[in-house]
Design a protein around this motif. Structure first.
Motif, mmCIF file in Angstrom:
data_model
loop_
_atom_site.group_PDB
_atom_site.id
_atom_site.type_symbol
_atom_site.label_atom_id
_atom_site.label_comp_id
_atom_site.label_asym_id
_atom_site.label_seq_id
_atom_site.Cartn_x
_atom_site.Cartn_y
_atom_site.Cartn_z
ATOM 1 N N VAL A 63 -3.992 21.298 -84.253
ATOM 2 C CA VAL A 63 -4.241 21.446 -85.686
ATOM 3 C C VAL A 63 -2.928 21.521 -86.458
ATOM 4 O O VAL A 63 -2.768 20.868 -87.496
ATOM 5 C CB VAL A 63 -5.110 22.694 -85.959
ATOM 6 C CG1 VAL A 63 -5.293 22.911 -87.448
ATOM 7 C CG2 VAL A 63 -6.440 22.563 -85.269
ATOM 8 N N ASN A 64 -1.969 22.301 -85.969
ATOM 9 C CA ASN A 64 -0.686 22.424 -86.669
ATOM 10 C C ASN A 64 0.056 21.091 -86.696
ATOM 11 O O ASN A 64 0.631 20.716 -87.718
ATOM 12 C CB ASN A 64 0.187 23.493 -86.020
ATOM 13 C CG ASN A 64 -0.360 24.886 -86.265
ATOM 14 O OD1 ASN A 64 -1.089 25.108 -87.222
ATOM 15 N ND2 ASN A 64 -0.030 25.807 -85.384
ATOM 16 N N ALA A 65 0.040 20.385 -85.576
ATOM 17 C CA ALA A 65 0.692 19.071 -85.526
ATOM 18 C C ALA A 65 -0.020 18.088 -86.455
ATOM 19 O O ALA A 65 0.621 17.265 -87.116
ATOM 20 C CB ALA A 65 0.702 18.538 -84.103
ATOM 21 N N ALA A 66 -1.359 18.179 -86.518
ATOM 22 C CA ALA A 66 -2.124 17.292 -87.393
ATOM 23 C C ALA A 66 -1.806 17.569 -88.858
ATOM 24 O O ALA A 66 -1.641 16.636 -89.655
ATOM 25 C CB ALA A 66 -3.621 17.460 -87.133
ATOM 26 N N LEU A 67 -1.703 18.826 -89.215
ATOM 27 C CA LEU A 67 -1.382 19.183 -90.598
ATOM 28 C C LEU A 67 0.028 18.710 -90.963
ATOM 29 O O LEU A 67 0.255 18.168 -92.054
ATOM 30 C CB LEU A 67 -1.501 20.691 -90.789
ATOM 31 C CG LEU A 67 -1.659 21.200 -92.203
ATOM 32 C CD1 LEU A 67 -2.825 20.527 -92.891
ATOM 33 C CD2 LEU A 67 -1.837 22.691 -92.204
ATOM 34 N N GLU A 68 0.959 18.881 -90.042
ATOM 35 C CA GLU A 68 2.330 18.415 -90.275
ATOM 36 C C GLU A 68 2.366 16.891 -90.447
ATOM 37 O O GLU A 68 3.046 16.366 -91.326
ATOM 38 C CB GLU A 68 3.206 18.843 -89.096
ATOM 39 C CG GLU A 68 4.667 18.634 -89.311
ATOM 40 C CD GLU A 68 5.253 19.571 -90.350
ATOM 41 O OE1 GLU A 68 6.260 19.170 -90.956
ATOM 42 O OE2 GLU A 68 4.714 20.663 -90.576
ATOM 43 N N LEU A 69 1.620 16.183 -89.602
ATOM 44 C CA LEU A 69 1.552 14.724 -89.711
ATOM 45 C C LEU A 69 0.905 14.291 -91.025
ATOM 46 O O LEU A 69 1.296 13.288 -91.618
ATOM 47 C CB LEU A 69 0.772 14.134 -88.542
ATOM 48 C CG LEU A 69 1.602 13.666 -87.361
ATOM 49 C CD1 LEU A 69 0.699 13.262 -86.213
ATOM 50 C CD2 LEU A 69 2.499 12.523 -87.738
ATOM 51 N N MET A 70 -0.102 15.039 -91.476
ATOM 52 C CA MET A 70 -0.767 14.703 -92.734
ATOM 53 C C MET A 70 0.235 14.733 -93.887
ATOM 54 O O MET A 70 0.287 13.816 -94.704
ATOM 55 C CB MET A 70 -1.909 15.675 -93.014
ATOM 56 C CG MET A 70 -2.585 15.458 -94.343
ATOM 57 S SD MET A 70 -3.424 13.878 -94.457
ATOM 58 C CE MET A 70 -4.858 14.245 -93.499
ATOM 59 N N TRP A 71 1.056 15.791 -93.942
ATOM 60 C CA TRP A 71 2.046 15.886 -95.017
ATOM 61 C C TRP A 71 3.094 14.787 -94.879
ATOM 62 O O TRP A 71 3.569 14.251 -95.877
ATOM 63 C CB TRP A 71 2.720 17.253 -95.023
ATOM 64 C CG TRP A 71 1.770 18.377 -95.297
ATOM 65 C CD1 TRP A 71 1.536 19.442 -94.507
ATOM 66 C CD2 TRP A 71 0.899 18.528 -96.431
ATOM 67 N NE1 TRP A 71 0.580 20.258 -95.066
ATOM 68 C CE2 TRP A 71 0.180 19.716 -96.249
ATOM 69 C CE3 TRP A 71 0.660 17.777 -97.563
ATOM 70 C CZ2 TRP A 71 -0.757 20.174 -97.169
ATOM 71 C CZ3 TRP A 71 -0.277 18.240 -98.479
ATOM 72 C CH2 TRP A 71 -0.965 19.415 -98.279
ATOM 73 N N GLU A 72 3.456 14.466 -93.644
ATOM 74 C CA GLU A 72 4.450 13.417 -93.422
ATOM 75 C C GLU A 72 3.905 12.050 -93.847
ATOM 76 O O GLU A 72 4.604 11.255 -94.459
ATOM 77 C CB GLU A 72 4.840 13.397 -91.940
ATOM 78 C CG GLU A 72 6.077 12.629 -91.633
ATOM 79 C CD GLU A 72 7.331 13.258 -92.201
ATOM 80 O OE1 GLU A 72 8.217 12.494 -92.607
ATOM 81 O OE2 GLU A 72 7.424 14.492 -92.247
#
Length: 127
Positions: A63-72
């Motif tokens: 989830v944290n990696a997905a959220l980071e990727l979303m912002w990127e």
């Protein structure tokens, strides 16, 4: 015998090049900035492709990696605070395959990120 014709404006080829750079300084700088931005964009797309191929049946996305990727993927603009829904919409407009700068693999990565986030936060897509 003296040379006929107009007198040369520059004493050497180096002086001629320096005069050209002086006259076209802003245009040359803009071309360099554009070339740098294009190379940076290509590097980002390559990184997104790599991340997409890393995510598969053998390796899940947290989830944290997905959220980071979303912002990127949305273009990480710290001057404005986006909700997750706004970030997803901005990223989907930016990376959709039908858009001239869009990319199909990056759009698939965005969809995978969206699925992970919606699964972890059921009310996320209603914000």
């Amino acid at each position: 015998m003296p040379r006929r014709g107009p007198r040369p404006r520059w004493c050497s080829e180096a002086c001629k090049q320096a005069a050209y750079r002086e006259r076209h300084r802003e245009r040359i700088a803009a071309a360099r900035r554009e070339a740098y931005a294009t190379a940076r964009q290509r590097a980002r797309v390559a990184w997104f492709h790599q991340r997409f191929h890393q995510i598969g049946s053998d390796r899940s996305l947290g989830v944290n990696a997905a959220l980071e990727l979303m912002w990127e993927l949305a273009g990480r603009d710290d001057s404005t605070r986006l909700t997750p829904k706004q970030a997803y919409r901005r990223a989907s407009r930016r990376w959709h395959p039908d858009v001239p700068e869009g990319d199909e693999t990056v759009f698939k990565l965005l969809q995978a990120v969206y699925r992970v986030l919606v699964a972890s936060h059921p009310d996320w897509h209603r914000q």
